[in-house]
Design a protein around this motif. Structure first.
Motif, PDB file in Angstrom:
ATOM      1  N   UNK A 120      42.234  28.690  33.759  1.00 58.06           N
ATOM      2  CA  UNK A 120      43.483  29.041  33.087  1.00 58.06           C
ATOM      3  C   UNK A 120      44.483  27.907  33.275  1.00 58.06           C
ATOM      4  N   UNK A 121      45.625  28.028  32.612  1.00 59.51           N
ATOM      5  CA  UNK A 121      46.638  26.973  32.692  1.00 59.51           C
ATOM      6  C   UNK A 121      47.122  26.735  34.112  1.00 59.51           C
ATOM      7  N   UNK A 122      47.067  27.785  34.956  1.00 62.51           N
ATOM      8  CA  UNK A 122      47.518  27.632  36.341  1.00 62.51           C
ATOM      9  C   UNK A 122      46.404  27.167  37.269  1.00 62.51           C
ATOM     10  N   UNK A 123      45.239  26.853  36.720  1.00 63.03           N
ATOM     11  CA  UNK A 123      44.121  26.364  37.514  1.00 63.03           C
ATOM     12  C   UNK A 123      43.177  27.432  38.010  1.00 63.03           C
ATOM     13  N   UNK A 124      43.492  28.705  37.787  1.00 59.23           N
ATOM     14  CA  UNK A 124      42.615  29.795  38.196  1.00 59.23           C
ATOM     15  C   UNK A 124      41.293  29.707  37.446  1.00 59.23           C
ATOM     16  N   UNK A 125      40.186  29.793  38.178  1.00 61.68           N
ATOM     17  CA  UNK A 125      38.871  29.692  37.546  1.00 61.68           C
ATOM     18  C   UNK A 125      38.596  30.935  36.709  1.00 61.68           C
ATOM     19  N   UNK A 126      38.242  30.716  35.463  1.00 64.85           N
ATOM     20  CA  UNK A 126      37.858  31.796  34.563  1.00 64.85           C
ATOM     21  C   UNK A 126      36.347  31.973  34.565  1.00 64.85           C
ATOM     22  N   UNK A 127      35.630  30.853  34.543  1.00 61.24           N
ATOM     23  CA  UNK A 127      34.167  30.931  34.506  1.00 61.24           C
ATOM     24  C   UNK A 127      33.559  29.610  34.946  1.00 61.24           C
ATOM     25  N   UNK A 128      32.507  29.721  35.763  1.00 60.09           N
ATOM     26  CA  UNK A 128      31.648  28.589  36.098  1.00 60.09           C
ATOM     27  C   UNK A 128      30.255  28.776  35.511  1.00 60.09           C
ATOM     28  N   UNK A 129      30.100  29.850  34.768  1.00 63.71           N
ATOM     29  CA  UNK A 129      28.811  30.194  34.197  1.00 63.71           C
ATOM     30  C   UNK A 129      28.700  31.694  34.091  1.00 63.71           C
ATOM     31  N   UNK A 130      27.552  32.161  33.645  1.00 66.78           N
ATOM     32  CA  UNK A 130      27.343  33.586  33.392  1.00 66.78           C
ATOM     33  C   UNK A 130      26.183  34.101  34.233  1.00 66.78           C
ATOM     34  N   UNK A 131      26.412  35.265  34.846  1.00 67.55           N
ATOM     35  CA  UNK A 131      25.349  35.966  35.544  1.00 67.55           C
ATOM     36  C   UNK A 131      24.996  37.241  34.794  1.00 67.55           C
ATOM     37  N   UNK A 132      23.908  37.878  35.201  1.00 65.84           N
ATOM     38  CA  UNK A 132      23.488  39.143  34.604  1.00 65.84           C
ATOM     39  C   UNK A 132      23.638  40.264  35.620  1.00 65.84           C
ATOM     40  N   UNK A 133      24.263  41.367  35.216  1.00 72.15           N
ATOM     41  CA  UNK A 133      24.369  42.533  36.076  1.00 72.15           C
ATOM     42  C   UNK A 133      23.091  43.350  35.983  1.00 72.15           C
ATOM     43  N   UNK A 147      23.455  30.139  38.216  1.00 69.14           N
ATOM     44  CA  UNK A 147      23.876  30.876  37.029  1.00 69.14           C
ATOM     45  C   UNK A 147      22.655  31.262  36.202  1.00 69.14           C
ATOM     46  N   UNK A 148      22.822  32.314  35.419  1.00 68.39           N
ATOM     47  CA  UNK A 148      21.793  32.671  34.434  1.00 68.39           C
ATOM     48  C   UNK A 148      22.055  31.939  33.127  1.00 68.39           C
ATOM     49  N   UNK A 149      23.314  31.915  32.734  1.00 65.54           N
ATOM     50  CA  UNK A 149      23.662  31.301  31.461  1.00 65.54           C
ATOM     51  C   UNK A 149      24.991  30.571  31.544  1.00 65.54           C
ATOM     52  N   UNK A 150      25.547  30.277  30.395  1.00 66.73           N
ATOM     53  CA  UNK A 150      26.768  29.491  30.283  1.00 66.73           C
ATOM     54  C   UNK A 150      27.775  30.252  29.439  1.00 66.73           C
ATOM     55  N   UNK A 151      29.033  29.966  29.654  1.00 66.48           N
ATOM     56  CA  UNK A 151      30.078  30.495  28.779  1.00 66.48           C
ATOM     57  C   UNK A 151      30.106  29.653  27.514  1.00 66.48           C
TER      58      UNK A 151
END
Length: 311
Positions: A120-133, A147-151
């Motif tokens: 995000x604009x404040x540097x908070x991580x939104x995603x480093x990749x995608x996992x599966x539940x 990771x399983x996948x990518x954003x």
């Protein structure tokens, strides 16, 4: 900028992006690696076309006659470079973003896709990749872990691997096209890597409204469609049955206030109707995925559920 060393085509998908697409194009123009820039305009009616026509980056523009969604827009393009980058129009990659992703795929020849650090604009991580539940949902990961996948909002894929895996599922319109693609790449015996050094600032939700009715409709429908196409039959059947059972039980529960859209009976019934209507096509697509697969679905599912899954 293009030339003999151009290895990547950056595909930016926009829809009514007049207020933010310029910042994205500015960031793409600042990349340290040569690239082809292609913007797919989903029939924007807000002046986006004028912004694209006058931007100093002079992007190549493919204007679609109707809004095909993110997945449909990606599926509409023809790419001949070694790599294809997917980029949201509300994302601003750092100047070395493309270089970091290309280098990562050069170092990991078995990897077919590389995901970014989206913040995000404040540097908070939104995603480093995608996992599966456990129920097959894709979930954004915010810690540096396998990771399983990518954003799909900012990623680099090997063009030929994507083509061989069946391309982008245009029918999804929006959401889960990235996780479905990750499934098929892994079924083709590829891995997927997360590249934390590839930093992208993302104005999450500038083009869509997370939490809205359409957001939940696309998410619920596409998750189930993805599982029917890609997951082990038992997993897909279980999750469709669970979704239907919860839908049937919801009217029996007392109302405790306004429910989120994904727990409203009307929306869930629409998901089931659309799923039933598309089931013959989804089953044909499942067979096509099977014909292309080199790794059993069960093996990919087990690896995805393991903390030491490859990638």
């Amino acid at each position: 900028m293009t030339g003999p060393l151009t290895r990547s085509t950056i595909v930016v998908v926009t829809w009514r992006g007049k207020d933010h697409v310029s910042a994205c194009l500015d960031a793409v123009a600042a990349q340290t690696r040569p690239h082809r820039l292609l913007v797919v305009d989903n029939a924007s009616d807000d002046g986006t076309a004028d912004v694209l026509a006058t931007h100093p980056a002079r992007p190549e523009v493919l204007r679609l006659p109707a809004n095909a969604g993110y997945a449909g827009a990606l599926a509409a393009v023809t790419v001949v470079t070694e790599f294809t980058a997917w980029l949201n129009d509300d994302a601003e990659p750092a100047p070395d973003w493309l270089a970091a992703l290309e280098d990562a795929l050069d170092q990991r020849k078995e990897a077919a896709a590389a995901g970014s650090r989206m913040v995000a604009a404040d540097g908070t991580v939104i995603s480093l990749g995608v996992g599966l539940t456990a129920d097959g949902h894709g979930v954004d990961l915010v810690d540096e872990a396998p990771v399983f996948g990518f954003c799909g909002g900012a990623a680099l894929l090997r063009t030929e691997a994507l083509r061989r895996a069946g391309g982008v599922p245009a029918r999804f319109f929006c959401y889960y096209e990235d996780t479905d693609t990750a499934w098929r790449l892994r079924l083709a015996n590829h891995t997927i890597v997360s590249v934390p050094a590839a930093r992208v600032v993302h104005r999450h939700g500038a083009s869509t409204r997370p939490g809205s009715r359409l957001f939940h409709l696309w998410n619920e429908r596409n998750r189930l469609a993805m599982l029917i196409r890609c997951a082990p039959a038992g997993v897909a059947a279980r999750e469709v049955a669970r979704f239907a059972a919860i839908t049937a039980l919801l009217p029996l529960r007392g109302r405790t206030g306004r429910r989120p859209w994904n727990f409203r009976v009307g929306l869930r019934l629409r998901v089931l109707r659309e799923l039933v209507a598309s089931l013959p096509q989804l089953l044909r697509e499942r067979k096509a995925v099977t014909d292309l697969a080199e790794t059993p679905r069960s093996a990919v599912w087990r690896a995805a559920r393991s903390p030491i899954s490859p990638g």
